[in-house]
Design a protein around this motif. Structure first.
Motif, PDB file in Angstrom:
ATOM      1  N   GLY A  93       0.791  -1.223   0.000  1.00  6.87           N
ATOM      2  CA  GLY A  93       0.000   0.000   0.000  1.00  6.87           C
ATOM      3  C   GLY A  93       0.824   1.274   0.000  1.00  6.87           C
ATOM      4  N   TYR A  95       1.491   3.683   2.083  1.00  3.54           N
ATOM      5  CA  TYR A  95       1.551   4.139   3.471  1.00  3.54           C
ATOM      6  C   TYR A  95       2.976   4.600   3.786  1.00  3.54           C
ATOM      7  CZ  TYR A  95       3.431  -0.580   3.894  1.00  3.54           C
ATOM      8  OH  TYR A  95       4.181  -1.720   3.706  1.00  3.54           O
ATOM      9  N   SER A  97       5.802   3.887   5.859  1.00  5.80           N
ATOM     10  CA  SER A  97       6.189   2.750   6.690  1.00  5.80           C
ATOM     11  C   SER A  97       7.112   3.177   7.831  1.00  5.80           C
ATOM     12  CB  SER A  97       6.910   1.708   5.829  1.00  5.80           C
ATOM     13  OG  SER A  97       8.195   2.199   5.477  1.00  5.80           O
ATOM     14  N   SER A 121       1.758   3.341  -4.519  1.00  2.34           N
ATOM     15  CA  SER A 121       1.549   1.894  -4.444  1.00  2.34           C
ATOM     16  C   SER A 121       1.429   1.329  -5.847  1.00  2.34           C
ATOM     17  CB  SER A 121       0.267   1.607  -3.654  1.00  2.34           C
ATOM     18  OG  SER A 121      -0.154   0.271  -3.873  1.00  2.34           O
ATOM     19  N   ALA A 131      -0.124   8.501  -2.044  1.00  4.22           N
ATOM     20  CA  ALA A 131      -0.458   9.231  -0.817  1.00  4.22           C
ATOM     21  C   ALA A 131       0.703  10.143  -0.428  1.00  4.22           C
ATOM     22  CB  ALA A 131      -0.760   8.253   0.319  1.00  4.22           C
ATOM     23  N   PRO A 144      -0.627  12.194   7.124  1.00  2.00           N
ATOM     24  CA  PRO A 144      -1.136  12.316   5.747  1.00  2.00           C
ATOM     25  C   PRO A 144      -1.584  13.745   5.456  1.00  2.00           C
ATOM     26  CG  PRO A 144      -2.147  10.456   6.900  1.00  2.00           C
ATOM     27  CD  PRO A 144      -1.406  11.251   7.930  1.00  2.00           C
ATOM     28  N   HIS A 157      -5.768  10.644  -1.442  1.00  4.18           N
ATOM     29  CA  HIS A 157      -5.262   9.609  -2.320  1.00  4.18           C
ATOM     30  C   HIS A 157      -5.652   9.926  -3.771  1.00  4.18           C
ATOM     31  CE1 HIS A 157      -5.094   7.534   1.521  1.00  4.18           C
ATOM     32  NE2 HIS A 157      -4.250   6.695   0.973  1.00  4.18           N
TER      33      HIS A 157
ATOM     34  N   ARG B  92       9.152  -0.298   2.138  1.00  2.00           N
ATOM     35  CA  ARG B  92       7.825  -0.622   2.661  1.00  2.00           C
ATOM     36  C   ARG B  92       7.879  -1.272   4.037  1.00  2.00           C
ATOM     37  NH1 ARG B  92       6.288  -5.711  -1.290  1.00  2.00           N
ATOM     38  NH2 ARG B  92       6.808  -7.340   0.181  1.00  2.00           N
TER      39      ARG B  92
END
Lengths: 159, 92
Positions: A93, A95, A97, A121, A131, A144, A157, B92
């Motif tokens: 995804g 995100y 991390s 992603s 994002a 975010p 997004h 990730r």
């Protein structure tokens, strides 16, 4: 505005092209002037040279090539600022991390406090979502933010 | 004339926001000593207590990474340009 539709399109295209490896780069700005600096992911070199110290390869990590870092540094010396730092996640995804967070900090302070971090992603070779995250000094964390692309879409997004 | 040192954004908090410094050291190691002596906030940012440069920091002399030169013992001469740049990385 964090980035233009053209910049977003370029970042998405690069992320697809470099699948199954993570893509990376920055956007630098100087006044109204903006440049996308596409960078090479040197993570496979690091992994090959020292897999114990660098257990991940470019499928799950990125490290901007030192030659590109120097190029960015020279641009900063010419008056540009790093406005956006982008990379992709492969089959994962969009995100921010824990690895992204840890690498974006020097101690408890962000390396580039004014920059937006963009994560794309890419699922099975196709861009799934993008994002954006920015350092929030009050919260002491990356949170975010809306991408604020005028078109073709806006919102946290972009797909 | 002296050695010019480029300081990128992440380290400028320790250099009173200056992006270029001048130094007279004859080696990279001596340069770091000199800079840390003048800007004490740099201590710990570029290298650890043992003196080794942090793995996430890259140092270049005239665009050449010091790993491909003589490391911290790399000699410096008047007119050289040094850049100290932290890695940009994640995953990730």
């Amino acid at each position: 505005m964090i980035l233009t539709p053209e910049e977003l399109a370029a970042i998405r295209r690069q992320a697809s092209e470099e699948y199954p490896h993570e893509s990376c780069g920055v956007i630098v700005t100087r006044g109204a002037e903006r440049r996308v600096v596409r960078c090479r992911n040197a993570q496979n070199d690091l992994h090959a040279s020292d897999p114990v110290r660098h257990p991940r390869d470019a499928r799950t990590a990125y490290s901007i090539d030192p030659a590109d870092l120097l190029r960015i540094g020279r641009m900063e010396g010419d008056g540009f600022s790093v406005a956006v730092i982008y990379h992709s996640h492969v089959d994962a995804g969009a995100y921010f991390s824990e690895t992204d967070r840890r690498q974006a900090l020097m101690g408890d302070e962000p390396l580039y406090p004014g920059a937006v971090y963009l994560v794309t992603s890419v699922m099975r070779g196709r861009v799934d979502s993008v994002a954006a995250f920015r350092w929030d000094a009050a919260r002491g964390d990356f949170l975010p933010v809306d991408l604020a692309v005028s078109e073709p879409s806006s919102g946290r997004h972009a797909t | 004339m002296a050695v010019t040192v480029y300081i990128p954004t992440p380290f400028r908090r320790a250099t009173n926001n200056r992006d270029r410094l001048e130094a007279s050291a004859k080696t990279v190691s001596g340069l770091l000593d000199e800079l840390e002596g003048t800007f004490t906030g740099l201590k710990g940012l570029v290298r650890g207590e043992g003196g080794a440069v942090h793995h996430h920091v890259n140092i270049y002399v005239n665009s050449e990474a010091i790993e491909s030169l003589d490391g911290l013992a790399t000699p410096l001469k008047d007119g050289d340009e040094v850049a100290i740049i932290p890695a940009l990385a994640g995953g990730r």
